[in-house]
Design a protein around this motif. Structure first.
Motif, mmCIF file in Angstrom:
data_model
loop_
_atom_site.group_PDB
_atom_site.id
_atom_site.type_symbol
_atom_site.label_atom_id
_atom_site.label_comp_id
_atom_site.label_asym_id
_atom_site.label_seq_id
_atom_site.Cartn_x
_atom_site.Cartn_y
_atom_site.Cartn_z
ATOM 1 N N SER A 266 0.814 -1.213 0.000
ATOM 2 C CA SER A 266 0.000 0.000 0.000
ATOM 3 C C SER A 266 0.851 1.267 0.000
ATOM 4 C CB SER A 266 -0.944 -0.003 1.210
ATOM 5 O OG SER A 266 -0.232 -0.256 2.399
ATOM 6 N N ARG A 267 2.139 1.137 0.314
ATOM 7 C CA ARG A 267 3.049 2.279 0.261
ATOM 8 C C ARG A 267 4.127 2.040 -0.796
ATOM 9 N NH1 ARG A 267 3.889 6.128 3.941
ATOM 10 N NH2 ARG A 267 6.161 5.955 3.681
ATOM 11 N N GLU A 285 -0.086 3.213 5.564
ATOM 12 C CA GLU A 285 0.325 1.811 5.563
ATOM 13 C C GLU A 285 -0.882 0.917 5.851
ATOM 14 O OE1 GLU A 285 1.704 -1.264 4.798
ATOM 15 O OE2 GLU A 285 3.448 0.090 4.923
ATOM 16 N N ARG A 286 -1.262 0.110 4.853
ATOM 17 C CA ARG A 286 -2.395 -0.813 5.009
ATOM 18 C C ARG A 286 -2.012 -2.237 4.627
ATOM 19 N NH1 ARG A 286 -7.431 1.401 1.901
ATOM 20 N NH2 ARG A 286 -8.518 -0.017 3.331
ATOM 21 N N ARG A 289 -2.264 -5.294 -0.581
ATOM 22 C CA ARG A 289 -3.680 -5.294 -0.937
ATOM 23 C C ARG A 289 -3.841 -5.484 -2.441
ATOM 24 N NH1 ARG A 289 -6.990 -3.321 3.033
ATOM 25 N NH2 ARG A 289 -8.574 -2.570 1.570
ATOM 26 N N ARG A 291 -4.915 -4.344 -5.885
ATOM 27 C CA ARG A 291 -5.026 -3.040 -6.530
ATOM 28 C C ARG A 291 -5.359 -3.248 -8.002
ATOM 29 N NH1 ARG A 291 -1.589 0.873 -3.619
ATOM 30 N NH2 ARG A 291 -0.912 1.821 -5.571
ATOM 31 N N LEU A 317 -7.619 5.407 -5.093
ATOM 32 C CA LEU A 317 -6.391 5.733 -4.372
ATOM 33 C C LEU A 317 -5.724 6.978 -4.935
ATOM 34 C CD1 LEU A 317 -4.828 2.168 -4.017
ATOM 35 C CD2 LEU A 317 -5.967 3.505 -2.238
ATOM 36 N N ASP A 327 -8.105 0.756 -5.120
ATOM 37 C CA ASP A 327 -8.010 -0.319 -4.141
ATOM 38 C C ASP A 327 -9.210 -1.236 -4.363
ATOM 39 O OD1 ASP A 327 -6.775 -0.989 -1.129
ATOM 40 O OD2 ASP A 327 -8.869 -1.576 -1.412
ATOM 41 N N GLU A 329 -9.309 -4.459 -2.702
ATOM 42 C CA GLU A 329 -9.166 -5.534 -1.723
ATOM 43 C C GLU A 329 -10.518 -6.059 -1.240
ATOM 44 O OE1 GLU A 329 -7.212 -8.255 0.793
ATOM 45 O OE2 GLU A 329 -6.465 -7.050 -0.874
#
Length: 365
Positions: A266-267, A285-286, A289, A291, A317, A327, A329
């Motif tokens: 995610s980053r 920060e997740r 995921r 994408r 995003l 995103d 997910e």
């Protein structure tokens, strides 16, 4: 999600829903003694859409670009047409030949238009603009406006239609009974100076509609210039908290094809500096995921936050010029390249998309 045979990206306008919205706004304004000029620049003046505006009770059409008036006239869409950007001196000939009226705030330009009217043997209506705090066009000194009205009234080839204001488009100033009451007072001062009533006291645009709907519009205001409120009732619902259930909020649909679906962090990985537009974005920060990339970008819609995916579990995003990053997910189904995603478009996104040469503009009923 099965529709993959058409050319994407596209923006779709449902003309039946648009017509319903136009009739509803016109009728609510008419009940308050307010006429509506339909502003067509929000869909780049497409004649197919302008024709629906004109058929649904607006008193005329308006735009900021003379090219859009020319296109609509060529398509046989009847006016009258109002130019809602104060004219560039260099376009005086086009303004006189194409428009029936224009906003104005500079007397040298009004004199130039008067002379051009004489050359073309035409007349042009003039709506003098007051600046009541939004700090875009208009006379700041109201005494100067009154004297400008007196001079305009004395010119031989233009007609002083009235006075107007713009609120919200630049300075984000909210129309209120107080500032629109100040416009009504300006109108009374002009009328006292020229010795007759003004035909139009134009109280702004879509951002003035809340005063119509809640009954607080000053009685002297008898005209609005409305585009977004017909095209995008969702904006009035989301931004003003108004109950707009009497309108269709999904007149426009943007459709874009999925290019890539992958699981990624995610980053970004590496030293973060600036993006393609010189900004330093923030990336929460997740974890890793799912994408997706879609084949549409800022070149086509400008503002990511003006797009809302209709599929549950998908969120925006960000974007680069030609890619929309999503995103996915929490999307419950399979997502793969070639799938087509639908988005609700707020006003700015629809404005850019309908003007993009890379986005097909499709009208449906």
């Amino acid at each position: 999600m099965d529709e993959i045979a058409r050319e994407y990206p596209l923006i779709e306008c449902n003309l039946t829903k648009l017509g319903h919205n136009a009739r509803e706004i016109v009728s609510r304004c008419a009940a308050r003694g307010i006429s509506v000029t339909g502003v067509i620049k929000g869909f780049n003046g497409d004649p197919r859409v302008a024709a629906v505006f004109r058929d649904c009770g607006v008193d005329g059409l308006a735009t900021s670009r003379t090219e859009q008036i020319a296109a609509c006239r060529a398509a046989g869409i009847p006016g009258p047409y109002m130019l809602v950007r104060i004219p560039m001196p260099g376009e005086a000939a086009d303004v006189v030949s194409l428009a029936d009226s224009t906003l104005a705030s500079e007397m040298p330009t009004v004199r130039l238009l008067d002379a051009e009217c004489a050359r073309q043997n035409k007349r042009l209506g003039i709506l003098l603009m007051a600046d009541l705090g939004d700090l875009r066009e208009g006379f700041w000194d109201k005494g100067e406006l009154v004297e400008a009205a007196a001079e305009t009234e004395a010119l031989s080839n233009v007609d002083l239609l009235g006075v107007g204001v713009n609120l919200g488009c630049y300075g984000a100033v909210v129309p209120t009974p107080e500032n629109l009451g100040a416009l009504a007072e300006v109108a009374r001062s002009v009328e006292a100076r020229i010795g007759r009533s003004l035909a139009l006291v134009s109280g702004g645009a879509t951002t003035s509609l809340p005063l119509v709907l809640d009954g607080t519009m000053p009685a002297r205001i008898n005209h609005l210039r409305v585009g977004e409120g017909i095209l995008q009732g969702k904006d009035l619902s989301d931004l003003f908290g108004l109950d707009m259930s009497f309108l269709h909020l999904d007149v426009f649909t943007i459709k874009a094809e999925v290019l890539e679906v992958k699981r990624k962090p995610s980053r970004p990985v590496g030293r973060i500096f600036v993006d393609a537009y010189g900004y330093t974005p923030e990336f929460p920060e997740r974890g890793v995921r799912r994408r997706a990339l879609a084949g549409i970008g800022k070149l086509d819609f400008a503002y990511c936050d003006m797009l809302k995916p209709r599929e549950k579990g998908i969120s925006v995003l960000g974007a680069s010029s030609d890619h929309l990053i999503l995103d996915a997910e929490d999307y419950p189904g399979e997502l793969k390249p070639g799938d087509v995603l639908e988005f609700d478009a707020r006003y700015a996104a629809a404005l850019f998309a309908t003007g993009s040469r890379y986005v097909r503009f499709v009208c449906t009923r």
